[in-house]
Write a protein that holds these residues in place. Structure first.
Motif, PDB file in Angstrom:
ATOM      1  N   ALA A  10       0.762  -1.377  -0.101  1.00 42.68           N
ATOM      2  CA  ALA A  10      -0.048   0.103   0.063  1.00 42.68           C
ATOM      3  C   ALA A  10       0.855   1.014  -0.099  1.00 42.68           C
ATOM      4  O   ALA A  10       2.086   1.384   0.940  1.00 42.68           O
ATOM      5  N   GLN A  11       0.523   2.324  -0.798  1.00 40.52           N
ATOM      6  CA  GLN A  11       1.304   3.462  -0.847  1.00 40.52           C
ATOM      7  C   GLN A  11       1.171   4.501   0.369  1.00 40.52           C
ATOM      8  O   GLN A  11       0.233   4.028   1.216  1.00 40.52           O
ATOM      9  N   GLU A  12       2.053   5.166   0.576  1.00 39.90           N
ATOM     10  CA  GLU A  12       2.010   6.081   1.880  1.00 39.90           C
ATOM     11  C   GLU A  12       0.935   6.733   1.725  1.00 39.90           C
ATOM     12  O   GLU A  12       0.349   7.432   0.803  1.00 39.90           O
ATOM     13  N   ALA A  13       0.240   7.021   2.970  1.00 38.47           N
ATOM     14  CA  ALA A  13      -1.071   8.015   2.865  1.00 38.47           C
ATOM     15  C   ALA A  13      -1.087   8.631   4.275  1.00 38.47           C
ATOM     16  O   ALA A  13      -0.747   8.300   5.272  1.00 38.47           O
ATOM     17  N   LEU A  62      -8.081  -0.147   7.986  1.00 34.34           N
ATOM     18  CA  LEU A  62      -6.703   0.371   7.247  1.00 34.34           C
ATOM     19  C   LEU A  62      -5.654  -0.520   7.694  1.00 34.34           C
ATOM     20  O   LEU A  62      -4.776  -0.871   6.754  1.00 34.34           O
ATOM     21  N   TYR A 114      -2.260  -0.416   5.441  1.00 34.92           N
ATOM     22  CA  TYR A 114      -1.927   0.662   5.889  1.00 34.92           C
ATOM     23  C   TYR A 114      -1.505   0.669   7.622  1.00 34.92           C
ATOM     24  O   TYR A 114      -2.504   0.675   8.043  1.00 34.92           O
ATOM     25  N   LYS A 115      -0.388   0.807   7.809  1.00 36.13           N
ATOM     26  CA  LYS A 115      -0.108   0.738   8.836  1.00 36.13           C
ATOM     27  C   LYS A 115       0.708   1.900   9.720  1.00 36.13           C
ATOM     28  O   LYS A 115       1.716   2.260   9.054  1.00 36.13           O
ATOM     29  N   ASN A 122       3.696   2.950   6.561  1.00 38.77           N
ATOM     30  CA  ASN A 122       3.068   3.814   5.394  1.00 38.77           C
ATOM     31  C   ASN A 122       1.912   4.541   5.855  1.00 38.77           C
ATOM     32  O   ASN A 122       1.300   5.071   4.839  1.00 38.77           O
ATOM     33  N   LEU A 123       1.512   4.720   7.105  1.00 38.81           N
ATOM     34  CA  LEU A 123       0.364   5.520   7.285  1.00 38.81           C
ATOM     35  C   LEU A 123       0.568   6.558   8.368  1.00 38.81           C
ATOM     36  O   LEU A 123       1.349   6.259   9.427  1.00 38.81           O
ATOM     37  N   VAL A 130     -10.427   3.095   2.323  1.00 41.15           N
ATOM     38  CA  VAL A 130      -9.323   2.300   1.683  1.00 41.15           C
ATOM     39  C   VAL A 130      -9.619   2.397   0.140  1.00 41.15           C
ATOM     40  O   VAL A 130      -8.902   2.428  -0.598  1.00 41.15           O
ATOM     41  N   LEU A 174      -8.279   5.675  -1.109  1.00 37.72           N
ATOM     42  CA  LEU A 174      -6.668   5.401  -0.986  1.00 37.72           C
ATOM     43  C   LEU A 174      -6.590   4.838  -2.145  1.00 37.72           C
ATOM     44  O   LEU A 174      -5.348   5.277  -2.567  1.00 37.72           O
TER      45      LEU A 174
END
Length: 317
Positions: A20-23, A47, A52-53, A57-58, A269, A272
């Motif tokens: 997952a991309q950074e968000a 998430l 997304y952790k 990356n979160l 999600v 995102l």
């Protein structure tokens, strides 16, 4: 051989799941209380399940307005200035503040009873623009039926709410309609801030046969104040959210707000991953639990019929 190894390595990389991309997800609530906190935690869990952790990356931001609409507006402007990937306002006042503050950043609201009445979207099925979300419109007809089932002698329902909360005004209109069908009168009592909840509850003693507190953030944030009055007056108190049963309500039929958070997280999600919020229909939260509190019932002079005991999802002793 070297070409074979390179080809094998490339194939292996292609087979690995995309990370997952950074968000940055910015979450705000009008006030902190168990139901809204559960929504926030449910979002964070969903998430994480999607990859997304926090710390990886979160970036997960959270701010509470502490019950102040002015503060909610300040938080909304602050978040917009920080340009997160998505803003998630929990509750109608926070959602109204955020939606007023941005037309560009994706917004996924949640725990909003009436998104159209609250002027967050014009159409539930086709919200358009940068906004979508999850509605937690209370099953008011079922609440009235539950009140009649547990306290059949009741002739009137006392309703404590904040007139400034659009969701509560919508709930009141629905309650009046359903109560009339059941031959019940609705008696209003207003509290515009948490410090007024106890007085609003006292104003119903001798006037209403039961008290019903909706998913009104002002009232729920001071729920124990109403419970104290109800216990003293032996006035059965019902809640619109299940988290309030452990805090002293006789019973509640409603959503598990952690699950509402999960449902909200699923929408976040999707955004995102590239979907436009305006193309995602506003959903109504699913699932209803029946919670009862035996200790509260005893203090308020209530005896549960077997029909309620047998289908309770959870019993608080």
């Amino acid at each position: 051989m070297r070409a074979f190894i390179l080809a094998l390595a490339a194939a292996t990389i292609m087979l690995q799941p995309a990370k997952a991309q950074e968000a940055t997800v910015a979450v705000t609530a009008i006030v902190e209380h168990p139901a809204l906190d559960a929504v926030r935690d449910g979002i964070k869990e969903k998430l994480a399940e999607a990859g997304y952790k926090e710390g990886e990356n979160l970036t997960f931001l959270y701010e509470s307005a502490q019950g102040n609409p002015g503060t909610a507006a300040q938080i909304a402007r602050q978040f917009v200035g920080e340009e997160p990937t998505v803003i998630v306002p929990i509750s109608t006042p926070s959602a109204q503040a955020v939606v007023s503050a941005t037309r560009d950043i994706p917004v996924v609201f949640t725990a909003v009873s009436d998104p159209v009445g609250g002027q967050l979207v014009k159409d539930m099925k086709a919200p358009g623009g940068n906004v979508t979300g999850i509605s937690d419109m209370s099953p008011v007809a079922d609440h009235v039926a539950l009140i009649k089932e547990i306290t059949p002698e009741a002739k009137s329902i006392g309703f404590i709410y904040n007139t400034a909360e659009a969701n509560s005004v919508s709930t009141l209109a629905a309650l009046k309609e359903e109560a009339a069908k059941a031959g019940l009168e609705v008696i209003e009592s207003v509290a515009t801030k948490s410090a007024e909840v106890q007085g609003a509850a006292r104003a119903l003693v001798g006037r209403a046969d039961v008290i019903y507190i909706p998913t009104d953030n002002t009232i729920v944030s001071a729920f124990e104040a109403a419970v104290g009055v109800a216990e003293e007056a032996k006035l059965p108190l019902y809640a619109g959210d299940t988290d309030s049963v452990a805090r002293g309500a006789v019973a509640a039929l409603g959503f598990n707000y952690f699950d509402v958070g999960n449902q909200t997280g699923e929408v976040v999600v999707r955004v995102l991953k590239g979907e436009a919020p305006g193309d995602i229909p506003v959903s109504v939260a699913t699932g209803t639990d029946l919670l009862i509190n035996k200790s509260a019932a005893e203090k308020m002079g209530v005896t549960f019929p077997e029909s309620v005991l047998s289908r309770a999802t959870r019993v608080v002793e």
